[in-house]
Structures are given as structure tokens and as C-alpha cells.
Design a protein around this motif. Structure first.
Motif, mmCIF file in Angstrom:
data_model
loop_
_atom_site.group_PDB
_atom_site.id
_atom_site.type_symbol
_atom_site.label_atom_id
_atom_site.label_comp_id
_atom_site.label_asym_id
_atom_site.label_seq_id
_atom_site.Cartn_x
_atom_site.Cartn_y
_atom_site.Cartn_z
ATOM 1 N N SER A 35 0.809 -1.221 0.000
ATOM 2 C CA SER A 35 0.000 0.000 0.000
ATOM 3 C C SER A 35 0.845 1.276 0.000
ATOM 4 C CB SER A 35 -0.953 0.015 1.200
ATOM 5 O OG SER A 35 -0.213 0.046 2.407
ATOM 6 N N LYS A 36 2.081 1.182 0.546
ATOM 7 C CA LYS A 36 2.919 2.386 0.652
ATOM 8 C C LYS A 36 4.039 2.449 -0.386
ATOM 9 C CE LYS A 36 2.169 3.263 5.559
ATOM 10 N NZ LYS A 36 2.808 3.379 6.880
ATOM 11 N N LEU A 37 4.627 1.284 -0.686
ATOM 12 C CA LEU A 37 5.752 1.193 -1.624
ATOM 13 C C LEU A 37 6.894 2.150 -1.266
ATOM 14 C CD1 LEU A 37 3.824 0.854 -5.001
ATOM 15 C CD2 LEU A 37 4.963 -0.965 -3.722
ATOM 16 N N THR A 38 7.262 2.148 0.028
ATOM 17 C CA THR A 38 8.377 2.976 0.494
ATOM 18 C C THR A 38 9.529 2.080 0.909
ATOM 19 O OG1 THR A 38 7.602 2.955 2.784
ATOM 20 C CG2 THR A 38 6.796 4.752 1.363
ATOM 21 N N PHE A 39 10.714 2.670 1.022
ATOM 22 C CA PHE A 39 11.879 1.904 1.483
ATOM 23 C C PHE A 39 11.644 1.363 2.882
ATOM 24 C CE2 PHE A 39 15.611 1.797 4.188
ATOM 25 C CZ PHE A 39 16.360 0.819 3.556
ATOM 26 N N ASP A 40 11.112 2.207 3.783
ATOM 27 C CA ASP A 40 10.900 1.790 5.174
ATOM 28 C C ASP A 40 9.995 0.568 5.278
ATOM 29 O OD1 ASP A 40 12.519 3.843 5.938
ATOM 30 O OD2 ASP A 40 10.961 5.048 6.899
ATOM 31 N N SER A 41 8.911 0.565 4.509
ATOM 32 C CA SER A 41 7.973 -0.562 4.570
ATOM 33 C C SER A 41 8.596 -1.824 3.956
ATOM 34 C CB SER A 41 6.654 -0.220 3.877
ATOM 35 O OG SER A 41 6.855 0.090 2.512
ATOM 36 N N LEU A 42 9.372 -1.671 2.895
ATOM 37 C CA LEU A 42 10.066 -2.808 2.277
ATOM 38 C C LEU A 42 11.128 -3.364 3.222
ATOM 39 C CD1 LEU A 42 10.752 -4.643 -0.154
ATOM 40 C CD2 LEU A 42 12.285 -2.828 -0.958
ATOM 41 N N TYR A 43 11.879 -2.471 3.842
ATOM 42 C CA TYR A 43 12.952 -2.863 4.753
ATOM 43 C C TYR A 43 12.410 -3.669 5.933
ATOM 44 C CZ TYR A 43 17.019 -2.399 7.837
ATOM 45 O OH TYR A 43 18.087 -2.657 8.665
ATOM 46 N N LEU A 44 11.310 -3.200 6.521
ATOM 47 C CA LEU A 44 10.714 -3.914 7.656
ATOM 48 C C LEU A 44 10.196 -5.276 7.221
ATOM 49 C CD1 LEU A 44 9.846 -4.106 10.576
ATOM 50 C CD2 LEU A 44 7.830 -2.728 10.021
ATOM 51 N N PHE A 45 9.575 -5.339 6.054
ATOM 52 C CA PHE A 45 9.045 -6.592 5.523
ATOM 53 C C PHE A 45 10.171 -7.608 5.321
ATOM 54 C CE2 PHE A 45 7.391 -8.970 1.661
ATOM 55 C CZ PHE A 45 6.470 -9.718 2.362
ATOM 56 N N ILE A 46 11.267 -7.174 4.697
ATOM 57 C CA ILE A 46 12.393 -8.080 4.401
ATOM 58 C C ILE A 46 13.120 -8.505 5.682
ATOM 59 C CG2 ILE A 46 14.686 -8.215 3.321
ATOM 60 C CD1 ILE A 46 13.508 -6.541 1.004
ATOM 61 N N THR A 47 13.369 -7.554 6.595
ATOM 62 C CA THR A 47 14.073 -7.909 7.831
ATOM 63 C C THR A 47 13.235 -8.847 8.701
ATOM 64 O OG1 THR A 47 13.341 -5.803 8.825
ATOM 65 C CG2 THR A 47 15.601 -5.898 7.952
ATOM 66 N N TYR A 48 11.911 -8.702 8.648
ATOM 67 C CA TYR A 48 11.035 -9.625 9.387
ATOM 68 C C TYR A 48 11.168 -11.034 8.812
ATOM 69 C CZ TYR A 48 6.954 -11.801 11.493
ATOM 70 O OH TYR A 48 6.135 -12.655 12.192
ATOM 71 N N ILE A 49 11.162 -11.144 7.491
ATOM 72 C CA ILE A 49 11.319 -12.455 6.834
ATOM 73 C C ILE A 49 12.669 -13.075 7.211
ATOM 74 C CG2 ILE A 49 11.614 -13.600 4.588
ATOM 75 C CD1 ILE A 49 9.516 -11.605 3.479
ATOM 76 N N ILE A 50 13.723 -12.254 7.197
ATOM 77 C CA ILE A 50 15.057 -12.739 7.581
ATOM 78 C C ILE A 50 15.039 -13.263 9.015
ATOM 79 C CG2 ILE A 50 17.437 -12.012 8.089
ATOM 80 C CD1 ILE A 50 17.145 -10.067 5.654
ATOM 81 N N CYS A 51 14.382 -12.524 9.912
ATOM 82 C CA CYS A 51 14.296 -12.933 11.318
ATOM 83 C C CYS A 51 13.577 -14.275 11.453
ATOM 84 C CB CYS A 51 13.574 -11.864 12.137
ATOM 85 S SG CYS A 51 13.401 -12.291 13.880
ATOM 86 N N VAL A 52 12.475 -14.436 10.739
ATOM 87 C CA VAL A 52 11.697 -15.682 10.805
ATOM 88 C C VAL A 52 12.518 -16.861 10.291
ATOM 89 C CG1 VAL A 52 9.690 -16.894 9.849
ATOM 90 C CG2 VAL A 52 9.435 -14.553 10.699
ATOM 91 N N PHE A 53 13.166 -16.686 9.146
ATOM 92 C CA PHE A 53 13.941 -17.793 8.584
ATOM 93 C C PHE A 53 15.208 -18.084 9.372
ATOM 94 C CE2 PHE A 53 11.250 -17.173 4.854
ATOM 95 C CZ PHE A 53 10.949 -18.505 4.556
ATOM 96 N N SER A 54 15.768 -17.066 10.023
ATOM 97 C CA SER A 54 16.967 -17.298 10.836
ATOM 98 C C SER A 54 16.663 -18.227 12.005
ATOM 99 C CB SER A 54 17.534 -15.971 11.348
ATOM 100 O OG SER A 54 16.700 -15.413 12.348
ATOM 101 N N ASN A 55 15.404 -18.261 12.444
ATOM 102 C CA ASN A 55 15.038 -19.140 13.545
ATOM 103 C C ASN A 55 15.220 -20.610 13.166
ATOM 104 O OD1 ASN A 55 12.507 -20.742 15.016
ATOM 105 N ND2 ASN A 55 13.683 -19.399 16.357
ATOM 106 N N HIS A 56 14.922 -20.952 11.919
ATOM 107 C CA HIS A 56 15.096 -22.339 11.462
ATOM 108 C C HIS A 56 16.577 -22.721 11.496
ATOM 109 C CE1 HIS A 56 10.909 -22.622 10.310
ATOM 110 N NE2 HIS A 56 11.025 -21.466 9.679
ATOM 111 N N ILE A 57 17.430 -21.782 11.110
ATOM 112 C CA ILE A 57 18.880 -22.017 11.148
ATOM 113 C C ILE A 57 19.344 -22.175 12.596
ATOM 114 C CG2 ILE A 57 21.148 -21.002 10.631
ATOM 115 C CD1 ILE A 57 19.684 -19.525 8.269
#
Length: 201
Positions: A32-54
Motif C-alpha cells: 500500500s505504501k511502496l516505500t523503502f521503510d515498509s520494504l525494509y521492515l518486511f524483508i528484515t522480518y522475513i530474515i528474522c523468521v527464517f533465521s530461527n530455522h537455522i
């Protein structure tokens, strides 16, 4: 833990689903926003979730290497006895949990988000009111939001131990500390990543 009446309530079902719900809302926020901040939070959240499996696999290797079920301070590595249905959603019939317990993924993901959002809230002013009453109400909104986020984090952590029976207290605490650390690091490096992003794109 069997599918008790507590686990089946809508409230605890929503708390259990927070990792997927957060991903959905962060993705919607970016779309809905297409801003760097919203993309950055989305990607870092995904990284955090997948890092848990590691991390789960690393801890499993460490516990197996020493051939122990418990390590001082860290406690038990595997899930509590009788842990069942420990994913984001309940499935039928109720089956024993097969994934490793240390650290808690739910706790890690929620405390990442709570930490990151609190740092954003503390850093920015919320301008919703007229200038003459702005400062007073901004502070009220700011600290109410922070308290709300902390309550959500505590509810998710509590539910993983007491309601779901899927983790030990140590697994939840360590997951929360890891998530909070990743959230803090992500926040600290946001401007640096933004600078690189702007140069590349």
C-alpha cells in the motif's frame, strides 16, 4: 499438550497465528505504501523468521554434540514432554511436535517486531492533533502504543509456555532476546541500508 479448550479459543488462536499475521500485514503495508521503510521492515522480518530455522538446527547440533538434553542456564533443547501441534495453526488430529524447541520462533519473531516498532515510535513524532495540544497527546499516543506492543509480546511469549505447552521458559526467553537483538540491529542499520539502496536504485 492436548487440544484443550484454552487452545481452541479465538483469542489464543489469534495469538498463535501472529507470525503469519505479522507477515501478511507487513506485506500489505509495503504493497500500500511502496516505500523503502515498509520494504525494509518486511524483508528484515522475513530474515528474522527464517533465521530461527537455522538457529534451531545449530542448537540441535550443539545439544547432540554434547549428548545432553539440558545445558546450564539455557535449559532443555527439545520441546517439553507432550508438546503437540506447535505450528502457527492447529491441525487435526492432534500430532506430537517434531521440530526442535530451542529457541522459540514465535517469541523471536514477535520480539523482533516489538523492538523495531518501539524504536521507530520513540524516534518519530506522531502528528495527529492541532499544534497547541500536539505535544501532550503525542506523548500519550506514543507511550500507549509502546505499552500495547509490549503487552502483545508478553502475551505471545506467555502463550507458548502456559497455553500451548510448546516451549520451556528458557526457550521463549532466548528466542525473545535473539528477536529483540535482531530488531535493534535492523533499526541501527536502516539508514545505512537506505543510503546503499538509494545509490543502487
Amino acid at each position: 499438550m492436548a487440544l484443550t479448550s484454552s487452545r481452541l479459543t479465538n483469542f489464543w488462536s489469534l495469538i498463535r497465528a501472529t507470525p503469519i499475521m505479522n507477515l501478511y500485514f507487513l506485506g500489505l503495508n509495503f504493497a500500500s505504501k511502496l516505500t523503502f521503510d515498509s520494504l525494509y521492515l518486511f524483508i528484515t522480518y522475513i530474515i528474522c523468521v527464517f533465521s530461527n530455522h537455522i538457529l534451531k538446527n545449530l542448537f540441535k547440533i550443539i545439544y547432540n554434540l554434547f549428548n545432553v538434553k539440558e545445558i546450564p542456564i539455557l535449559g532443555r533443547g527439545i520441546r517439553p514432554d507432550g508438546a503437540t501441534n506447535c505450528g502457527t495453526f492447529l491441525f487435526y488430529p492432534d500430532k506430537p511436535a517434531t521440530s526442535y524447541g530451542m529457541p522459540s520462533g514465535h517469541s523471536q519473531s514477535i520480539w523482533f517486531l516489538v523492538t523495531y516498532l518501539i524504536l521507530i515510535i520513540k524516534d518519530k513524532k506522531i502528528n495527529l492533533f492541532e499544534k497547541r495540544i500536539n505535544k501532550k497527546y503525542n506523548e500519550v499516543i506514543k507511550y500507549t502504543s509502546i505499552c500495547g506492543l509490549l503487552c502483545i509480546g508478553l502475551l505471545v511469549s506467555y502463550s507458548r509456555v502456559e497455553i500451548e505447552g510448546c516451549h520451556t521458559k528458557e526457550q521463549v526467553i532466548l528466542g525473545g532476546l535473539i528477536g529483540a537483538s535482531i530488531g535493534y540491529i535492523a533499526y541501527i542499520f536502516k539508514d545505512v541500508v537506505n543510503l546503499i539502496f538509494n545509490k543502487v536504485f
